[in-house]
Design a protein around this motif. Structure first.
Motif, mmCIF file in Angstrom:
data_model
loop_
_atom_site.group_PDB
_atom_site.id
_atom_site.type_symbol
_atom_site.label_atom_id
_atom_site.label_comp_id
_atom_site.label_asym_id
_atom_site.label_seq_id
_atom_site.Cartn_x
_atom_site.Cartn_y
_atom_site.Cartn_z
ATOM 1 N N THR A 75 5.080 -11.960 -6.466
ATOM 2 C CA THR A 75 3.969 -11.391 -5.704
ATOM 3 C C THR A 75 3.371 -12.471 -4.807
ATOM 4 O O THR A 75 3.146 -13.603 -5.247
ATOM 5 C CB THR A 75 2.876 -10.836 -6.632
ATOM 6 O OG1 THR A 75 3.432 -9.797 -7.440
ATOM 7 C CG2 THR A 75 1.718 -10.259 -5.828
ATOM 8 N N GLU A 76 3.110 -12.126 -3.537
ATOM 9 C CA GLU A 76 2.575 -13.076 -2.573
ATOM 10 C C GLU A 76 1.047 -12.986 -2.513
ATOM 11 O O GLU A 76 0.479 -11.895 -2.483
ATOM 12 C CB GLU A 76 3.155 -12.801 -1.186
ATOM 13 C CG GLU A 76 4.670 -12.971 -1.123
ATOM 14 C CD GLU A 76 5.226 -12.688 0.262
ATOM 15 O OE1 GLU A 76 4.429 -12.339 1.168
ATOM 16 O OE2 GLU A 76 6.441 -12.818 0.452
ATOM 17 N N TYR A 77 0.398 -14.148 -2.461
ATOM 18 C CA TYR A 77 -1.058 -14.236 -2.361
ATOM 19 C C TYR A 77 -1.433 -15.065 -1.138
ATOM 20 O O TYR A 77 -0.803 -16.086 -0.848
ATOM 21 C CB TYR A 77 -1.647 -14.876 -3.618
ATOM 22 C CG TYR A 77 -1.398 -14.072 -4.869
ATOM 23 C CD1 TYR A 77 -2.291 -13.096 -5.289
ATOM 24 C CD2 TYR A 77 -0.236 -14.274 -5.615
ATOM 25 C CE1 TYR A 77 -2.049 -12.339 -6.423
ATOM 26 C CE2 TYR A 77 0.014 -13.519 -6.758
ATOM 27 C CZ TYR A 77 -0.894 -12.561 -7.153
ATOM 28 O OH TYR A 77 -0.636 -11.802 -8.277
ATOM 29 N N GLN A 93 -3.850 -10.389 -2.541
ATOM 30 C CA GLN A 93 -2.408 -10.275 -2.320
ATOM 31 C C GLN A 93 -2.105 -10.098 -0.832
ATOM 32 O O GLN A 93 -2.947 -9.621 -0.066
ATOM 33 C CB GLN A 93 -1.861 -9.098 -3.120
ATOM 34 C CG GLN A 93 -2.035 -9.283 -4.631
ATOM 35 C CD GLN A 93 -1.618 -8.070 -5.423
ATOM 36 O OE1 GLN A 93 -0.434 -7.757 -5.526
ATOM 37 N NE2 GLN A 93 -2.598 -7.371 -5.983
ATOM 38 N N LYS A 100 -0.189 -2.474 -6.618
ATOM 39 C CA LYS A 100 -0.743 -3.812 -6.476
ATOM 40 C C LYS A 100 -2.265 -3.806 -6.584
ATOM 41 O O LYS A 100 -2.866 -4.756 -7.108
ATOM 42 C CB LYS A 100 -0.313 -4.418 -5.136
ATOM 43 C CG LYS A 100 1.166 -4.784 -5.077
ATOM 44 C CD LYS A 100 1.529 -5.376 -3.738
ATOM 45 C CE LYS A 100 3.007 -5.772 -3.708
ATOM 46 N NZ LYS A 100 3.396 -6.352 -2.409
ATOM 47 N N CYS A 106 -6.169 -6.566 -2.040
ATOM 48 C CA CYS A 106 -4.978 -6.755 -1.207
ATOM 49 C C CYS A 106 -5.368 -6.787 0.271
ATOM 50 O O CYS A 106 -6.362 -6.175 0.675
ATOM 51 C CB CYS A 106 -3.988 -5.607 -1.413
ATOM 52 S SG CYS A 106 -3.386 -5.391 -3.096
#
Length: 204
Positions: A75-77, A93, A100, A106
């Motif tokens: 998962t990208e943050y 995110q 998500k 997000c």
């Protein structure tokens, strides 16, 4: 007992039973929502710790928009959103989906660097459920994965129709927008913010 009285008694019992079942269902739903909210808060807290305190440089990379992102468990943050008046401090995110959103706020669209970032989150009390208590003039901070902290001031608080995507995205000089749905789900509680400061904090 006459037939009429028996009929009324039976109807009374049925109505009472239905009332008890409805109360029990409402209580069960309330308890379920509390449990879900608690779990969401615990998940976000764990993710925040992983994002903020992770010393493994291998989790970081630059994406196609030249943003530094942290990749944890696929998962990208993109950073951390903070609202001091609400004691909110949550990881954000890089993109959004319904699944998500169960974990943390997000990015809905936009970028922090060009002043077009829009962040969405569920109305869990541990996420953005308290946005309705924000006042104009309150401070919002976003710290990206480069360690840059952008400080904003809340200028407008709107209720936007849940289906009005274009109004949510409109650019009227807002540098940051945060939103969540209200409990009915028909409207979005929306904060419009302007940037007041950018600061680079030293990292260890």
């Amino acid at each position: 007992m006459s037939t009429e009285k028996r009929k009324k008694t039976k109807q009374g019992i049925i109505l009472m039973t239905l009332g008890i079942l409805l109360i029990a269902a409402a209580g069960g739903l309330f308890t379920y929502n509390i449990i879900i909210d608690k779990r969401a808060g615990e998940t976000a807290s764990t993710l925040l710790d992983n994002v903020v305190n992770n010393k493994d440089e291998s989790i970081y990379e630059m994406n196609e928009n030249s943003e530094r992102i942290a990749i944890i468990d696929s998962t990208e943050y993109i950073g951390v959103i903070s609202i001091p008046s609400l004691d909110i401090n949550l990881p954000v995110q890089a993109d959004w989906s319904l699944s998500k959103l169960k974990n943390s706020p997000c990015r809905y669209t936009g970028s922090i660097t060009d002043g077009s970032l829009i962040i969405c989150a569920h109305n869990y009390q541990s996420h953005f459920g308290k946005l309705k208590y924000v006042s104009k003039g309150d401070i919002v901070r976003f710290t990206d994965m480069m360690g840059m902290t952008y400080t904003y001031t809340v200028k407008e608080i709107d209720l936007i129709n849940g289906n009005n995507v274009e109004e949510m995205k409109q650019d009227n000089g807002w540098d940051l927008t945060l939103f969540t749905c209200n409990y009915g789900g028909r409207q979005r509680v929306t904060l419009r913010c302007v940037r007041t400061d950018i600061r680079q904090f030293a990292t260890e």
